[in-house]
Design a protein around this motif. Sequence first.
Motif, PDB file in Angstrom:
ATOM      1  N   VAL A 193       0.835  -1.201   0.000  1.00  0.00           N
ATOM      2  CA  VAL A 193       0.000   0.000   0.000  1.00  0.00           C
ATOM      3  C   VAL A 193       0.871   1.253   0.000  1.00  0.00           C
ATOM      4  O   VAL A 193       0.630   2.193  -0.759  1.00  0.00           O
ATOM      5  CB  VAL A 193      -0.969  -0.016   1.206  1.00  0.00           C
ATOM      6  CG1 VAL A 193      -1.631   1.340   1.385  1.00  0.00           C
ATOM      7  CG2 VAL A 193      -2.012  -1.099   1.034  1.00  0.00           C
ATOM      8  N   VAL A 194       1.917   1.273   0.828  1.00  0.00           N
ATOM      9  CA  VAL A 194       2.798   2.439   0.893  1.00  0.00           C
ATOM     10  C   VAL A 194       3.511   2.648  -0.442  1.00  0.00           C
ATOM     11  O   VAL A 194       3.585   3.770  -0.949  1.00  0.00           O
ATOM     12  CB  VAL A 194       3.815   2.281   2.049  1.00  0.00           C
ATOM     13  CG1 VAL A 194       4.910   3.334   1.969  1.00  0.00           C
ATOM     14  CG2 VAL A 194       3.102   2.354   3.391  1.00  0.00           C
ATOM     15  N   VAL A 195       4.019   1.590  -1.049  1.00  0.00           N
ATOM     16  CA  VAL A 195       4.718   1.708  -2.333  1.00  0.00           C
ATOM     17  C   VAL A 195       3.763   2.179  -3.425  1.00  0.00           C
ATOM     18  O   VAL A 195       4.100   3.046  -4.232  1.00  0.00           O
ATOM     19  CB  VAL A 195       5.387   0.364  -2.713  1.00  0.00           C
ATOM     20  CG1 VAL A 195       5.854   0.380  -4.152  1.00  0.00           C
ATOM     21  CG2 VAL A 195       6.542   0.065  -1.780  1.00  0.00           C
ATOM     22  N   SER A 196       2.554   1.657  -3.470  1.00  0.00           N
ATOM     23  CA  SER A 196       1.607   2.060  -4.511  1.00  0.00           C
ATOM     24  C   SER A 196       1.122   3.490  -4.324  1.00  0.00           C
ATOM     25  O   SER A 196       0.821   4.180  -5.291  1.00  0.00           O
ATOM     26  CB  SER A 196       0.421   1.096  -4.558  1.00  0.00           C
ATOM     27  OG  SER A 196      -0.334   1.203  -3.368  1.00  0.00           O
ATOM     28  N   MET A 197       1.070   3.979  -3.109  1.00  0.00           N
ATOM     29  CA  MET A 197       0.656   5.365  -2.867  1.00  0.00           C
ATOM     30  C   MET A 197       1.720   6.359  -3.327  1.00  0.00           C
ATOM     31  O   MET A 197       1.403   7.500  -3.648  1.00  0.00           O
ATOM     32  CB  MET A 197       0.366   5.577  -1.380  1.00  0.00           C
ATOM     33  CG  MET A 197      -0.823   4.793  -0.865  1.00  0.00           C
ATOM     34  SD  MET A 197      -2.379   5.379  -1.504  1.00  0.00           S
ATOM     35  CE  MET A 197      -2.612   6.806  -0.502  1.00  0.00           C
ATOM     36  N   LYS A 198       2.972   5.941  -3.389  1.00  0.00           N
ATOM     37  CA  LYS A 198       4.062   6.821  -3.799  1.00  0.00           C
ATOM     38  C   LYS A 198       4.259   6.867  -5.305  1.00  0.00           C
ATOM     39  O   LYS A 198       5.023   7.687  -5.796  1.00  0.00           O
ATOM     40  CB  LYS A 198       5.370   6.389  -3.130  1.00  0.00           C
ATOM     41  CG  LYS A 198       5.386   6.652  -1.645  1.00  0.00           C
ATOM     42  CD  LYS A 198       6.719   6.288  -1.039  1.00  0.00           C
ATOM     43  CE  LYS A 198       6.729   6.587   0.446  1.00  0.00           C
ATOM     44  NZ  LYS A 198       8.018   6.276   1.052  1.00  0.00           N
ATOM     45  N   GLN A 199       3.573   6.021  -6.067  1.00  0.00           N
ATOM     46  CA  GLN A 199       3.718   5.985  -7.519  1.00  0.00           C
ATOM     47  C   GLN A 199       3.034   7.181  -8.152  1.00  0.00           C
ATOM     48  O   GLN A 199       1.917   7.545  -7.784  1.00  0.00           O
ATOM     49  CB  GLN A 199       3.117   4.693  -8.095  1.00  0.00           C
ATOM     50  CG  GLN A 199       3.826   3.443  -7.678  1.00  0.00           C
ATOM     51  CD  GLN A 199       5.223   3.377  -8.257  1.00  0.00           C
ATOM     52  OE1 GLN A 199       5.439   3.713  -9.397  1.00  0.00           O
ATOM     53  NE2 GLN A 199       6.165   2.948  -7.434  1.00  0.00           N
ATOM     54  N   ASP A 200       3.717   7.813  -9.115  1.00  0.00           N
ATOM     55  CA  ASP A 200       3.114   8.906  -9.873  1.00  0.00           C
ATOM     56  C   ASP A 200       2.281   8.318 -11.002  1.00  0.00           C
ATOM     57  O   ASP A 200       2.727   7.416 -11.706  1.00  0.00           O
ATOM     58  CB  ASP A 200       4.186   9.812 -10.473  1.00  0.00           C
ATOM     59  CG  ASP A 200       4.869  10.648  -9.410  1.00  0.00           C
ATOM     60  OD1 ASP A 200       4.229  10.935  -8.381  1.00  0.00           O
ATOM     61  OD2 ASP A 200       6.045  10.998  -9.609  1.00  0.00           O
ATOM     62  N   ASP A 244       7.329  10.470 -21.433  1.00  0.00           N
ATOM     63  CA  ASP A 244       7.580  11.666 -20.628  1.00  0.00           C
ATOM     64  C   ASP A 244       6.762  12.830 -21.176  1.00  0.00           C
ATOM     65  O   ASP A 244       7.119  13.431 -22.191  1.00  0.00           O
ATOM     66  CB  ASP A 244       9.073  11.997 -20.650  1.00  0.00           C
ATOM     67  CG  ASP A 244       9.443  13.114 -19.701  1.00  0.00           C
ATOM     68  OD1 ASP A 244       8.553  13.638 -18.996  1.00  0.00           O
ATOM     69  OD2 ASP A 244      10.633  13.466 -19.639  1.00  0.00           O
ATOM     70  N   ALA A 245       5.679  13.157 -20.495  1.00  0.00           N
ATOM     71  CA  ALA A 245       4.777  14.212 -20.962  1.00  0.00           C
ATOM     72  C   ALA A 245       5.413  15.590 -20.937  1.00  0.00           C
ATOM     73  O   ALA A 245       4.952  16.495 -21.643  1.00  0.00           O
ATOM     74  CB  ALA A 245       3.507  14.222 -20.117  1.00  0.00           C
TER      75      ALA A 245
END
Length: 138
Positions: A22-29, A90-91
């Motif tokens: 959960v912590v790792v997925s919350m930090k994903q852009d 890369d936008a």
Amino acid sequence: MNWGNKVVLSFIAFVIIIVTMVVVSMKQDIFLVSEDYYDKEVKYQSQIDKMKLASSERATVTISKDSDKVQFDFSDVPEKGEILFFRPSDATKDFKVEVMKEKRQSLSKDNLGKGYWKMKISWSANGNDYYTEKSIVI
């Protein structure tokens, strides 16, 4: 160690793994392809019509590249238009170039970074609006 302790340790390990995920997925852009994707989706039918018109009238754009430039050859002299250089990875590197009133146009490769580019080309010629998409790897 008895089986009760093993069950408790297994449960604690499971909770730690879930919390870590959960912590790792919350930090994903999460990058959207476009900020106003809903408005663009509603207007997409007009874009489909422009693509069909371009294919039915054989209004084409041919792209070629050499060591220092990318060249665009239009089948007819464009009256106006634009080329959107879209970088899926890369936008922040996306940019637009206005189409000139010339049949052959070129762009320096210095403006493009190495990698995959998708070009969204819209132009007007002979009173009609056209649209096509091309890809290139630099």
